[in-house]
Scaffold this active site. Sequence first.
Site, mmCIF file in Angstrom:
data_model
loop_
_atom_site.group_PDB
_atom_site.id
_atom_site.type_symbol
_atom_site.label_atom_id
_atom_site.label_comp_id
_atom_site.label_asym_id
_atom_site.label_seq_id
_atom_site.Cartn_x
_atom_site.Cartn_y
_atom_site.Cartn_z
ATOM 1 N N LYS A 38 0.866 -1.186 0.000
ATOM 2 C CA LYS A 38 0.000 0.000 0.000
ATOM 3 C C LYS A 38 0.899 1.232 0.000
ATOM 4 C CE LYS A 38 -3.051 2.720 3.060
ATOM 5 N NZ LYS A 38 -3.924 2.764 4.245
ATOM 6 N N LYS A 83 -9.863 13.293 7.822
ATOM 7 C CA LYS A 83 -9.432 12.944 9.179
ATOM 8 C C LYS A 83 -9.366 14.203 10.035
ATOM 9 C CE LYS A 83 -6.386 9.051 7.927
ATOM 10 N NZ LYS A 83 -7.030 7.973 8.695
ATOM 11 N N ARG A 137 -7.530 -0.423 1.212
ATOM 12 C CA ARG A 137 -8.077 -1.671 0.662
ATOM 13 C C ARG A 137 -8.498 -1.511 -0.799
ATOM 14 N NH1 ARG A 137 -12.444 -1.746 5.385
ATOM 15 N NH2 ARG A 137 -10.689 -0.622 6.300
HETATM 16 N N1 BES Z 1 -4.041 4.730 6.913
HETATM 17 C C1 BES Z 1 -5.165 4.495 7.744
HETATM 18 C C2 BES Z 1 -4.881 3.525 8.887
HETATM 19 C C3 BES Z 1 -3.938 4.005 9.950
HETATM 20 C C4 BES Z 1 -4.423 4.656 11.059
HETATM 21 C C5 BES Z 1 -2.592 3.749 9.868
HETATM 22 C C6 BES Z 1 -3.566 5.074 12.049
HETATM 23 C C7 BES Z 1 -1.731 4.163 10.843
HETATM 24 C C8 BES Z 1 -2.219 4.823 11.946
HETATM 25 C C9 BES Z 1 -6.313 3.927 6.921
HETATM 26 O O1 BES Z 1 -6.360 4.337 5.606
HETATM 27 C C10 BES Z 1 -7.572 4.377 7.567
HETATM 28 O O2 BES Z 1 -7.822 5.540 7.563
HETATM 29 N N2 BES Z 1 -8.339 3.429 8.094
HETATM 30 C C11 BES Z 1 -9.551 3.734 8.742
HETATM 31 C C12 BES Z 1 -10.577 2.753 8.244
HETATM 32 C C13 BES Z 1 -11.993 3.111 8.632
HETATM 33 C C14 BES Z 1 -12.422 4.372 7.932
HETATM 34 C C15 BES Z 1 -12.884 1.950 8.241
HETATM 35 C C16 BES Z 1 -9.328 3.560 10.245
HETATM 36 O O3 BES Z 1 -8.567 2.696 10.638
HETATM 37 O O4 BES Z 1 -9.863 4.361 10.984
HETATM 38 ZN ZN ZN Z 2 -4.572 4.932 4.769
HETATM 39 MN MN MN Z 3 -7.451 6.161 5.399
#
Ligand code: BES
Ligand code: ZN
Ligand code: MN
Length: 501
Positions: free
Chosen positions: A263, A275, A349
């Site tokens: 990724k 975010k 994903r």
């Molecule tokens: N890149 C993030 C995941 C992440 C979070 C990596 C904190 C490292 C530290 C990923 O793309 C993401 O935002 N995931 C979301 C998914 C949710 C929206 C279903 C998450 O984990 O909150």
């Molecule tokens: Zn991400």
């Molecule tokens: Mn994300």
Amino acid sequence: MKIAFSKPSVPAEGAIAVGVLEGKVLLPTALSLDVAAKGGLARAIAASRFEGKKGQTLMLLAPAGLTLSRVLLVGLGKAKEIDVQGAQTFGGTVVAQLQSSGEAEVAIAVDAIEGSPLATSEFAVQAAFGARLRSYRFDKYMTKQKKEDKPSLKRINLLAEAFATAKTAFAAVDKVADGVLFTRDMVSEPANVIHPESLAELAQSLGDLGVEVEVLGEKQMKKLGMGALLGVGQGSDRESKLVVMRWQGAAKKDEAPIAFIGKGVTFDSGGISIKPAGGMEDMKWDMAGAGAVLGVLKALAGRKAKVNAIGVVGLVENMPSGTAQRPGDVVTSMSGQTIEVINTDAEGRLVLADALWYTQDRFKPKAMIDLATLTGAIIISLGHEYAGLFASDDKLADRLAAAGKAVGEQLWRLPLGEAYDKQIKSDIADMKNTGGREGGSITAAQFLKRFTNDVTWAHLDIAGMAWSKKDTATCPKGATAFGVRLLDRLVTDYYEDKGEK
Ligand code: BES
Ligand code: ZN
Ligand code: MN
């Protein structure tokens, strides 16, 4: 950092570092320190609380009877417990203690440690590896560093009877270190420097080592039908890229390869599902999976591994803009499956969906392993000690876990299962891209599985491991390059030379 191996002898000046076993603070005989000096050291040790316990250090400046500027004693713990990580920690600790001490050079005494399972030459090799990993700095943007904060240490000389064997063995290990540091560099760079285009260019540099590198742009990806990956990048001014790397090291050129997929979200703002501001800067690390894939290819090519390996990284920037994808959009992936994008922040994903499908479709690999900073939920589950491991195949899962254990990059397996599928059922498409908070890392993995076409596959969720907020013995705080050593070891132990064991 220059690393050398030579026959044991006490240098006339500068610093020497010596490993000390717990409970028996003896100075190595190979150094043949004169008795007066030993006496001086013994008194200093007696006056301190240093006992040779793992992690303890004692720095003796200008010791009596020696022309050396300092002797650094480093606790190794119990002899029979000294392992590869212990040796790396030793080397790393020496560097951490001396890096900015004013010393330019240190000799590290690596004598045969009675009762240790590690051979002296292996101990020396691993200490050197740890030293090199710990000496990493990412300070190119620091223009006002004070002289006394700048690193002074330039050379490490490992003193071992078996120095010649160690030197030869270190050559390959050094190439793995090259891969690790390459990854740390690219992961550390901010997102205004590392974006899909510049990261693809960096991948091209692997061509010098004999890796074939292809870069697909948006036009080509569109033609291939990669609507899932392209949807993520469509809000960014930077063009999305898919980089395909190929190392053909096996004797049989048509031997099915092992494939690594990463990724590479060079910045994850969340997109329209933006975010919160606090901590958003951390999302420059969101390409660490891709970074690890580039690093492991560098390591394999550097040490001319006898394996056919593929690296595929999906590079996108997830930004909100007038062209960004919206929550509720439906995209069609290369596999033909449609996805309702409920949350534009569940973008990793979507990128991997097309990267995985492309990899299995084009290369028919014997196994596919993806690495991704995929979910915050994995940090809730495992903290910063283990990466999450998901696999469609028990043998591959066991191999990965064993390789991780061997290099100190630990994996913990979590389940997959059809029962989780109901969480990603969509009302208008084949699936949706989020499954709610419950089991968030598992539903993400279950989503990925739909794009593997039943090829032997494993997924490593490295969100908690890609960077560290504190120094460790072999890694200063920042990017860790988690996965590079692990995958290099997996190849060494299971996929090299004789093919599959
Ligand atoms: N890149 C993030 C995941 C992440 C979070 C990596 C904190 C490292 C530290 C990923 O793309 C993401 O935002 N995931 C979301 C998914 C949710 C929206 C279903 C998450 O984990 O909150
Ligand atoms: Zn991400
Ligand atoms: Mn994300």
